[in-house]
Design an enzyme around this catalytic site. Structure first.
Site, PDB file in Angstrom:
ATOM      1  N   SER A 124       0.835  -1.198   0.000  1.00 23.80           N
ATOM      2  CA  SER A 124       0.000   0.000   0.000  1.00 23.80           C
ATOM      3  C   SER A 124       0.873   1.253   0.000  1.00 23.80           C
ATOM      4  O   SER A 124       1.960   1.261   0.589  1.00 23.80           O
ATOM      5  CB  SER A 124      -0.849  -0.018   1.271  1.00 23.80           C
ATOM      6  OG  SER A 124      -1.478   1.219   1.466  1.00 23.80           O
ATOM      7  N   TYR A 149      -2.532  -1.139  10.813  1.00 30.53           N
ATOM      8  CA  TYR A 149      -2.707  -1.690   9.467  1.00 30.53           C
ATOM      9  C   TYR A 149      -1.499  -1.329   8.595  1.00 30.53           C
ATOM     10  O   TYR A 149      -0.910  -2.186   7.929  1.00 30.53           O
ATOM     11  CB  TYR A 149      -4.004  -1.166   8.822  1.00 30.53           C
ATOM     12  CG  TYR A 149      -4.024  -1.425   7.336  1.00 30.53           C
ATOM     13  CD1 TYR A 149      -4.282  -2.705   6.843  1.00 30.53           C
ATOM     14  CD2 TYR A 149      -3.727  -0.409   6.411  1.00 30.53           C
ATOM     15  CE1 TYR A 149      -4.245  -2.965   5.481  1.00 30.53           C
ATOM     16  CE2 TYR A 149      -3.692  -0.660   5.059  1.00 30.53           C
ATOM     17  CZ  TYR A 149      -3.946  -1.942   4.590  1.00 30.53           C
ATOM     18  OH  TYR A 149      -3.902  -2.197   3.246  1.00 30.53           O
ATOM     19  N   LYS A 153       1.633  -3.767   6.663  1.00 26.93           N
ATOM     20  CA  LYS A 153       2.106  -3.745   5.271  1.00 26.93           C
ATOM     21  C   LYS A 153       3.614  -3.481   5.241  1.00 26.93           C
ATOM     22  O   LYS A 153       4.360  -4.106   4.495  1.00 26.93           O
ATOM     23  CB  LYS A 153       1.365  -2.654   4.474  1.00 26.93           C
ATOM     24  CG  LYS A 153      -0.097  -2.943   4.262  1.00 26.93           C
ATOM     25  CD  LYS A 153      -0.301  -4.093   3.297  1.00 26.93           C
ATOM     26  CE  LYS A 153      -1.645  -4.727   3.435  1.00 26.93           C
ATOM     27  NZ  LYS A 153      -1.822  -5.977   2.728  1.00 26.93           N
TER      28      LYS A 153
HETATM   29  P1  NAD Z   1     -10.956  -7.325   0.846  1.00 27.34           P
HETATM   30  O1  NAD Z   1     -11.236  -7.337   2.304  1.00 27.34           O
HETATM   31  O2  NAD Z   1     -12.096  -7.109  -0.085  1.00 27.34           O
HETATM   32  O3  NAD Z   1     -10.206  -8.669   0.422  1.00 27.34           O
HETATM   33  C1  NAD Z   1      -9.359  -9.362   1.296  1.00 27.34           C
HETATM   34  C2  NAD Z   1      -9.798 -10.812   1.266  1.00 27.34           C
HETATM   35  O4  NAD Z   1      -8.961 -11.575   2.126  1.00 27.34           O
HETATM   36  C3  NAD Z   1     -11.240 -11.016   1.730  1.00 27.34           C
HETATM   37  O5  NAD Z   1     -11.927 -11.799   0.790  1.00 27.34           O
HETATM   38  C4  NAD Z   1     -11.088 -11.740   3.076  1.00 27.34           C
HETATM   39  O6  NAD Z   1     -12.173 -12.599   3.329  1.00 27.34           O
HETATM   40  C5  NAD Z   1      -9.780 -12.480   2.838  1.00 27.34           C
HETATM   41  N1  NAD Z   1      -9.045 -12.846   4.052  1.00 27.34           N
HETATM   42  C6  NAD Z   1      -8.657 -12.046   5.085  1.00 27.34           C
HETATM   43  N2  NAD Z   1      -7.953 -12.768   5.971  1.00 27.34           N
HETATM   44  C7  NAD Z   1      -7.883 -14.043   5.504  1.00 27.34           C
HETATM   45  C8  NAD Z   1      -7.292 -15.231   5.974  1.00 27.34           C
HETATM   46  N3  NAD Z   1      -6.615 -15.279   7.126  1.00 27.34           N
HETATM   47  N4  NAD Z   1      -7.434 -16.352   5.230  1.00 27.34           N
HETATM   48  C9  NAD Z   1      -8.128 -16.332   4.062  1.00 27.34           C
HETATM   49  N5  NAD Z   1      -8.695 -15.240   3.572  1.00 27.34           N
HETATM   50  C10 NAD Z   1      -8.579 -14.095   4.284  1.00 27.34           C
HETATM   51  O7  NAD Z   1      -9.819  -6.238   0.585  1.00 27.34           O
HETATM   52  P2  NAD Z   1      -9.243  -5.662  -0.789  1.00 27.34           P
HETATM   53  O8  NAD Z   1      -9.608  -4.236  -0.857  1.00 27.34           O
HETATM   54  O9  NAD Z   1      -9.564  -6.565  -1.888  1.00 27.34           O
HETATM   55  O10 NAD Z   1      -7.695  -5.725  -0.457  1.00 27.34           O
HETATM   56  C11 NAD Z   1      -6.879  -6.807  -0.877  1.00 27.34           C
HETATM   57  C12 NAD Z   1      -5.475  -6.575  -0.354  1.00 27.34           C
HETATM   58  O11 NAD Z   1      -4.999  -5.333  -0.854  1.00 27.34           O
HETATM   59  C13 NAD Z   1      -5.386  -6.490   1.171  1.00 27.34           C
HETATM   60  O12 NAD Z   1      -4.174  -7.109   1.572  1.00 27.34           O
HETATM   61  C14 NAD Z   1      -5.330  -4.997   1.422  1.00 27.34           C
HETATM   62  O13 NAD Z   1      -4.662  -4.689   2.601  1.00 27.34           O
HETATM   63  C15 NAD Z   1      -4.541  -4.522   0.215  1.00 27.34           C
HETATM   64  N6  NAD Z   1      -4.778  -3.107  -0.115  1.00 27.34           N
HETATM   65  C16 NAD Z   1      -6.051  -2.667  -0.284  1.00 27.34           C
HETATM   66  C17 NAD Z   1      -6.273  -1.327  -0.578  1.00 27.34           C
HETATM   67  C18 NAD Z   1      -7.667  -0.794  -0.718  1.00 27.34           C
HETATM   68  O14 NAD Z   1      -7.849   0.430  -0.612  1.00 27.34           O
HETATM   69  N7  NAD Z   1      -8.683  -1.626  -0.989  1.00 27.34           N
HETATM   70  C19 NAD Z   1      -5.192  -0.448  -0.709  1.00 27.34           C
HETATM   71  C20 NAD Z   1      -3.894  -0.953  -0.560  1.00 27.34           C
HETATM   72  C21 NAD Z   1      -3.700  -2.295  -0.252  1.00 27.34           C
HETATM   73  C1  WQD Z   2      -9.909   9.374   0.722  1.00 29.28           C
HETATM   74  C2  WQD Z   2     -10.166  10.849   1.001  1.00 29.28           C
HETATM   75  C3  WQD Z   2     -10.602  11.383   3.310  1.00 29.28           C
HETATM   76  C4  WQD Z   2     -14.415   9.261   3.638  1.00 29.28           C
HETATM   77  C5  WQD Z   2      -7.176   4.437   2.817  1.00 29.28           C
HETATM   78  C6  WQD Z   2      -6.100   3.810   3.654  1.00 29.28           C
HETATM   79  C7  WQD Z   2      -4.936   3.418   2.803  1.00 29.28           C
HETATM   80  C8  WQD Z   2      -5.382   2.551   1.622  1.00 29.28           C
HETATM   81  C9  WQD Z   2      -6.541   3.152   0.887  1.00 29.28           C
HETATM   82  C10 WQD Z   2      -5.163   0.250   2.170  1.00 29.28           C
HETATM   83  C11 WQD Z   2      -9.476  11.362   2.260  1.00 29.28           C
HETATM   84  C12 WQD Z   2     -11.812  11.677   2.449  1.00 29.28           C
HETATM   85  C13 WQD Z   2     -13.226   9.792   3.160  1.00 29.28           C
HETATM   86  C14 WQD Z   2     -15.476  10.150   3.979  1.00 29.28           C
HETATM   87  C15 WQD Z   2     -14.094  12.010   3.302  1.00 29.28           C
HETATM   88  N1  WQD Z   2      -5.861   1.282   2.050  1.00 29.28           N
HETATM   89  N2  WQD Z   2     -13.075  11.138   2.993  1.00 29.28           N
HETATM   90  N3  WQD Z   2     -15.278  11.499   3.784  1.00 29.28           N
HETATM   91  O1  WQD Z   2      -7.548   7.441   3.607  1.00 29.28           O
HETATM   92  O2  WQD Z   2      -6.647   7.874   1.281  1.00 29.28           O
HETATM   93  O3  WQD Z   2      -6.645   5.596   2.185  1.00 29.28           O
HETATM   94  O4  WQD Z   2      -7.582   3.516   1.790  1.00 29.28           O
HETATM   95  O5  WQD Z   2      -3.980   0.129   2.098  1.00 29.28           O
HETATM   96  O6  WQD Z   2      -4.032   2.737   3.614  1.00 29.28           O
HETATM   97  O7  WQD Z   2      -5.683   4.744   4.628  1.00 29.28           O
HETATM   98  O8  WQD Z   2      -8.787   6.587   1.554  1.00 29.28           O
HETATM   99  O9  WQD Z   2     -11.114   6.539   0.790  1.00 29.28           O
HETATM  100  O10 WQD Z   2     -10.641   6.599   3.275  1.00 29.28           O
HETATM  101  O11 WQD Z   2     -10.194   8.629   1.905  1.00 29.28           O
HETATM  102  O12 WQD Z   2     -13.971  13.235   3.143  1.00 29.28           O
HETATM  103  O13 WQD Z   2     -16.551   9.753   4.423  1.00 29.28           O
HETATM  104  O14 WQD Z   2     -11.574  11.032   1.220  1.00 29.28           O
HETATM  105  O15 WQD Z   2     -10.431  12.379   4.276  1.00 29.28           O
HETATM  106  O16 WQD Z   2      -9.074  12.666   2.003  1.00 29.28           O
HETATM  107  P1  WQD Z   2      -7.368   6.989   2.230  1.00 29.28           P
HETATM  108  P2  WQD Z   2     -10.254   7.020   1.910  1.00 29.28           P
END
Ligand code: NAD
Ligand code: WQD
Length: 338
Positions: A124, A149, A153
């Protein structure tokens, strides 16, 4: 190529499954459905007309993973499984460290036993921390994270890098996602958060469809053109296609490589509110509230390395993002729960 997607029933995993199948690769998924539904995989099969091998298991369960990996012997593992809610991680740090670190260690141990060497990891942009100034380059030092969190990562990256350092036959690809949003253009799969959404786009979508009254914009007094924070919103199908390139790269190269998966273009909260209103045909109701603790003002990628090395770049902009998010939300107002 044979791929195994841990957490493949989740938001990014299910979209990546579509992109992998469409690129001609085989896909197996292991998920415990902690934050997802097997329905997502049924829909992946519907979109692509191809079958996915589905395993229900906890990725931290070594016996289960040993059996699954032995049965599949994938050319590449893409490790999505993890817990991802920033606020929840502050309240439940041990659950986050346990789940996210344990799944990674278990995978690495099983890979070593079975001679599997290629892994792509969901990292991330949060690892850049608060002090780096965007655009973020992969060469910048990792920063200080603001929540457990983020630290998981940060630590998972280090664990994977150390595993490669001890075994140079490994290929480790660390993908730093910026803000994944949107949905598959079919409207059949998308993001399905449980409870009140923490993230901006699912919240806006639920306001647009009438599930929530209004959006609270967290602060309009930042040093940005409209006073709201700026982010690098990347269409989830662009992100998914980046995984196809990363997995293909992983089987042909040894080493540890980091890639930003972002667009390089920042948009403000109010830009996204406006674009979503245009996509759904009515303005999104919002109020300005206080800043949210832990938010950085600006975050966006320098996306050159992925373009130069992987031959990948994001093709879709915020209009497609909002169009596809709206299609998913309006045709599945309760997500997969209907
Ligand atoms: P998500 O929660 O939709 O998907 C994660 C999946 O992992 C889910 O289906 C959950 O059931 C499964 N899971 C969790 N723990 C498990 C375990 N111990 N065994 C088996 N399955 C398990 O999330 P996502 O948005 O698809 O994110 C996927 C990956 O990307 C995550 O590692 C997340 O941290 C990372 N990521 C997400 C974002 C984002 O904004 N969505 C941003 C950066 C990184
Ligand atoms: C985006 C912008 C908020 C909700 C998060 C995690 C990051 C990554 C992605 C996993 C910000 C604003 C939000 C609301 C708002 N995940 N906002 N009202 O914070 O950039 O990133 O998700 O790795 O680690 O921190 O994403 O979508 O929460 O926010 O004004 O109800 O929207 O302040 O500026 P963020 P977000």
């Amino acid at each position: 190529m044979k791929t195994l997607l841990t957490g493949g029933a989740g938001y990014i995993g299910s979209h990546t499954a579509v992109a992998m199948l469409e690129a001609g690769h085989e896909v197996a998924v292991v998920d415990n459905y902690y934050n997802s539904s097997p329905e997502a995989i049924r829909r992946v099969e519907q979109i692509t007309g191809k079958a996915v091998t589905l395993y229900e298991a906890d990725v931290a369960d070594k016996d289960a993973m040993r059996k699954i990996l032995k049965a599949e012997m994938p050319d590449c593992i893409i490790h999505f499984a993890g817990l991802k809610a920033v606020g929840e991680s502050v309240a439940k740090p041990t659950e986050y460290y346990r789940n996210n670190i344990d799944t990674t260690l278990t995978l690495l141990e099983c890979m070593k036993e079975l001679g599997l060497s290629n892994i792509v990891f969901s990292s991330s942009a949060t690892v850049y921390g608060e002090d780096n100034i965007p655009p973020f380059y992969e060469t910048m030092p990792k920063g200080v994270c603001t929540n457990p969190y983020g630290w998981t990562k940060w630590m998972q990256e280090q664990i994977l890098r150390d595993a490669w350092y001890a075994d140079k036959e490994m290929s480790v690809v660390l993908l730093r996602y910026f803000n994944p949003v949107g949905a598959h253009e079919s409207g059949l799969i998308g993001e399905d958060p449980q409870g009140i959404p923490n993230n901006l786009m699912p919240y806006i979508s639920q306001v647009a469809v009438g599930r929530r009254d209004h959006l609270t914009v967290f602060g309009d007094d930042y040093d940005t053109p409209d006073g709201t924070c700026r982010r690098d919103y990347i269409h989830v199908m662009d992100l998914a296609e980046g995984h196809v390139k990363a997995a293909e790269y992983s089987v042909e190269h040894r080493g540890t490589e980091v890639f930003n998966l972002g667009t390089g273009n920042p948009y403000s909260v109010l830009d996204m509110v406006k674009a979503f209103g245009d996509a759904c045909g009515h303005p999104i109701k919002y109020e300005i509230g206080p800043r949210r603790a832990g938010d950085v003002q600006d975050s966006w990628a320098n996306a050159d390395k992925a373009r130069e090395v992987l031959g990948w770049e994001a093709k879709r902009g915020i209009d497609e993002i909002c169009r596809d998010a709206w299609k998913w939300q309006s045709t599945n107002p309760q997500g997969y729960g209907e």
